[in-house]
Design a protein around this motif. Sequence first.
Motif, PDB file in Angstrom:
ATOM      1  N   LEU A   1      45.152  -8.317  -2.693  1.00  0.00           N
ATOM      2  CA  LEU A   1      44.766  -7.563  -3.892  1.00  0.00           C
ATOM      3  C   LEU A   1      44.253  -6.174  -3.529  1.00  0.00           C
ATOM      4  O   LEU A   1      44.461  -5.213  -4.271  1.00  0.00           O
ATOM      5  CB  LEU A   1      43.696  -8.322  -4.680  1.00  0.00           C
ATOM      6  N   GLY A   2      43.573  -6.067  -2.396  1.00  0.00           N
ATOM      7  CA  GLY A   2      43.078  -4.765  -1.966  1.00  0.00           C
ATOM      8  C   GLY A   2      44.182  -3.763  -1.725  1.00  0.00           C
ATOM      9  O   GLY A   2      43.990  -2.554  -1.871  1.00  0.00           O
ATOM     10  N   LEU A   3      45.365  -4.260  -1.358  1.00  0.00           N
ATOM     11  CA  LEU A   3      46.527  -3.394  -1.181  1.00  0.00           C
ATOM     12  C   LEU A   3      47.273  -3.204  -2.495  1.00  0.00           C
ATOM     13  O   LEU A   3      47.607  -2.083  -2.881  1.00  0.00           O
ATOM     14  CB  LEU A   3      47.478  -4.006  -0.143  1.00  0.00           C
ATOM     15  N   MET A   4      47.518  -4.303  -3.201  1.00  0.00           N
ATOM     16  CA  MET A   4      48.429  -4.285  -4.345  1.00  0.00           C
ATOM     17  C   MET A   4      47.751  -3.974  -5.678  1.00  0.00           C
ATOM     18  O   MET A   4      48.417  -3.554  -6.623  1.00  0.00           O
ATOM     19  CB  MET A   4      49.155  -5.625  -4.437  1.00  0.00           C
ATOM     20  N   GLU A   5      46.460  -4.216  -5.775  1.00  0.00           N
ATOM     21  CA  GLU A   5      45.710  -3.871  -6.986  1.00  0.00           C
ATOM     22  C   GLU A   5      44.473  -3.052  -6.594  1.00  0.00           C
ATOM     23  O   GLU A   5      43.335  -3.468  -6.829  1.00  0.00           O
ATOM     24  CB  GLU A   5      45.314  -5.132  -7.765  1.00  0.00           C
TER      25      GLU A   5
ATOM     26  N   THR B   1      51.340  10.067  -8.736  1.00  0.00           N
ATOM     27  CA  THR B   1      51.060   8.715  -8.242  1.00  0.00           C
ATOM     28  C   THR B   1      52.328   7.869  -8.358  1.00  0.00           C
ATOM     29  O   THR B   1      53.243   8.221  -9.106  1.00  0.00           O
ATOM     30  CB  THR B   1      49.934   8.068  -9.061  1.00  0.00           C
ATOM     31  N   PRO B   2      52.389   6.739  -7.639  1.00  0.00           N
ATOM     32  CA  PRO B   2      53.578   5.885  -7.705  1.00  0.00           C
ATOM     33  C   PRO B   2      53.842   5.383  -9.131  1.00  0.00           C
ATOM     34  O   PRO B   2      52.911   5.085  -9.867  1.00  0.00           O
ATOM     35  CB  PRO B   2      53.235   4.726  -6.765  1.00  0.00           C
ATOM     36  N   LYS B   3      55.119   5.300  -9.484  1.00  0.00           N
ATOM     37  CA  LYS B   3      55.516   4.793 -10.788  1.00  0.00           C
ATOM     38  C   LYS B   3      55.863   3.300 -10.692  1.00  0.00           C
ATOM     39  O   LYS B   3      56.042   2.759  -9.603  1.00  0.00           O
ATOM     40  CB  LYS B   3      56.732   5.567 -11.312  1.00  0.00           C
ATOM     41  N   LYS B   4      55.961   2.666 -11.852  1.00  0.00           N
ATOM     42  CA  LYS B   4      56.351   1.254 -11.905  1.00  0.00           C
ATOM     43  C   LYS B   4      57.643   1.041 -11.124  1.00  0.00           C
ATOM     44  O   LYS B   4      58.633   1.733 -11.334  1.00  0.00           O
ATOM     45  CB  LYS B   4      56.537   0.839 -13.366  1.00  0.00           C
ATOM     46  N   GLY B   5      57.607   0.074 -10.192  1.00  0.00           N
ATOM     47  CA  GLY B   5      58.790  -0.253  -9.410  1.00  0.00           C
ATOM     48  C   GLY B   5      58.959   0.542  -8.137  1.00  0.00           C
ATOM     49  O   GLY B   5      59.783   0.188  -7.280  1.00  0.00           O
ATOM     50  N   ASP B   6      58.197   1.628  -7.973  1.00  0.00           N
ATOM     51  CA  ASP B   6      58.292   2.411  -6.734  1.00  0.00           C
ATOM     52  C   ASP B   6      57.825   1.583  -5.546  1.00  0.00           C
ATOM     53  O   ASP B   6      56.853   0.812  -5.638  1.00  0.00           O
ATOM     54  CB  ASP B   6      57.416   3.670  -6.823  1.00  0.00           C
TER      55      ASP B   6
ATOM     56  N   THR C   1      51.055  -2.340 -14.569  1.00  0.00           N
ATOM     57  CA  THR C   1      49.627  -2.144 -14.842  1.00  0.00           C
ATOM     58  C   THR C   1      48.982  -1.218 -13.815  1.00  0.00           C
ATOM     59  O   THR C   1      48.216  -0.315 -14.170  1.00  0.00           O
ATOM     60  CB  THR C   1      48.893  -3.493 -14.861  1.00  0.00           C
ATOM     61  N   ILE C   2      49.284  -1.442 -12.538  1.00  0.00           N
ATOM     62  CA  ILE C   2      48.682  -0.627 -11.493  1.00  0.00           C
ATOM     63  C   ILE C   2      49.194   0.804 -11.549  1.00  0.00           C
ATOM     64  O   ILE C   2      48.434   1.761 -11.350  1.00  0.00           O
ATOM     65  CB  ILE C   2      48.935  -1.252 -10.105  1.00  0.00           C
ATOM     66  N   ALA C   3      50.470   0.979 -11.852  1.00  0.00           N
ATOM     67  CA  ALA C   3      51.005   2.336 -12.008  1.00  0.00           C
ATOM     68  C   ALA C   3      50.271   3.067 -13.123  1.00  0.00           C
ATOM     69  O   ALA C   3      49.944   4.258 -12.985  1.00  0.00           O
ATOM     70  CB  ALA C   3      52.500   2.268 -12.322  1.00  0.00           C
ATOM     71  N   TYR C   4      49.982   2.370 -14.207  1.00  0.00           N
ATOM     72  CA  TYR C   4      49.275   2.979 -15.333  1.00  0.00           C
ATOM     73  C   TYR C   4      47.874   3.432 -14.917  1.00  0.00           C
ATOM     74  O   TYR C   4      47.476   4.569 -15.194  1.00  0.00           O
ATOM     75  CB  TYR C   4      49.183   1.967 -16.477  1.00  0.00           C
TER      76      TYR C   4
ATOM     77  N   ASP D   1      47.791   6.395 -12.414  1.00  0.00           N
ATOM     78  CA  ASP D   1      48.034   7.661 -13.099  1.00  0.00           C
ATOM     79  C   ASP D   1      46.817   8.094 -13.907  1.00  0.00           C
ATOM     80  O   ASP D   1      46.461   9.276 -13.931  1.00  0.00           O
ATOM     81  CB  ASP D   1      49.250   7.522 -14.015  1.00  0.00           C
ATOM     82  N   LYS D   2      46.162   7.109 -14.536  1.00  0.00           N
ATOM     83  CA  LYS D   2      44.971   7.412 -15.331  1.00  0.00           C
ATOM     84  C   LYS D   2      43.824   7.912 -14.453  1.00  0.00           C
ATOM     85  O   LYS D   2      42.985   8.706 -14.904  1.00  0.00           O
ATOM     86  CB  LYS D   2      44.545   6.143 -16.087  1.00  0.00           C
ATOM     87  N   SER D   3      43.778   7.463 -13.203  1.00  0.00           N
ATOM     88  CA  SER D   3      42.690   7.834 -12.293  1.00  0.00           C
ATOM     89  C   SER D   3      42.960   9.134 -11.543  1.00  0.00           C
ATOM     90  O   SER D   3      42.047   9.689 -10.919  1.00  0.00           O
ATOM     91  CB  SER D   3      42.469   6.715 -11.266  1.00  0.00           C
TER      92      SER D   3
END
Length: 296
Positions: A21-25, A150-155, A122-125, A128-130
């Motif tokens: 999770l520390g990597l992916m979220e 920042t990375p987009k969904k699926g990148d 969700t993480i891409a969103y 980008d928000k941050s």
Amino acid sequence: LDILKDGGTAIDAAIAANIALGLMEPTGSGIGGDLFAIVWDAKEKKLHGLNASGPAPKSLSLEYFKEQDLSKIPPFGPLPVTVPGVVDGWVKLHERFGNQKFNSLFKPTISYAKDGFPITETIAYYLDKSKDIYMHFPNFSEVWLKNGQTPKKGDLFKNPQLARTLELIASKGRSGFYEGEVAQIIVDFIHSQGGFLSYEDLTKFNSEWVEPISTNYRGYEVWELPPNGQGIVALEGLNILSGFDMASYDPISADRLHLEIEAMRLAYRDRNTMLGDPDFENIPVTEWLSEDHASV
């Protein structure tokens, strides 16, 4: 699942998932954070609690905030940084409840950090928000931005720097994070930003095994960790609702929602006035969870 299939315990699997999770979220987890755990041991028939939350830097005082004319701790920058507790939490949980080699729990995440993984929607969103908040901090652009985005969904995203840190923790255990190279880099960076975290703050940190606290809600024993955690707020909310015939309300009615909201509002009021660090103040846990207090 792979950890469990290899014969690992539920705690081995939970640690491996937390590392991932520390990597992916990264917007919600990471090795700079804290860890709280409640573990049921079926052999002992006992519930164990672990508080792996780190304290504020020893040299950071209330006087400093007054001198800087700060009425509250700022949400960003070096001042809100506390001692990271999660890595020591992994070590303590594994020592007590794991059966796989500690370094094996890191292997999947290290591979994903080196080879890449697809960013979820969700993480891409949230990245980008941050972006506007963090892009002016050192290292953020280097890790998280490509051509200013920042990375987009699926990148496919890679984090080789994190992979290297995880490799050190995997090979050296606790000392790979709280001592030596990683610890010194953390301390030097925080100091360069005007913070107070010291090498001694890191080396002397140890998470604590604690006795969980509980309340009985309509025949069910509900367990939480004691302060400094905030679980006691949920228990007080249940105690307050015990005084009402909740079954008589439609589950999504305004009247029932009103009761639940007001119960938690009162519980949070008590949190704001009574909750703190038990090492520095007396927190009246027994009184707080009493029937008399809930009925006031």
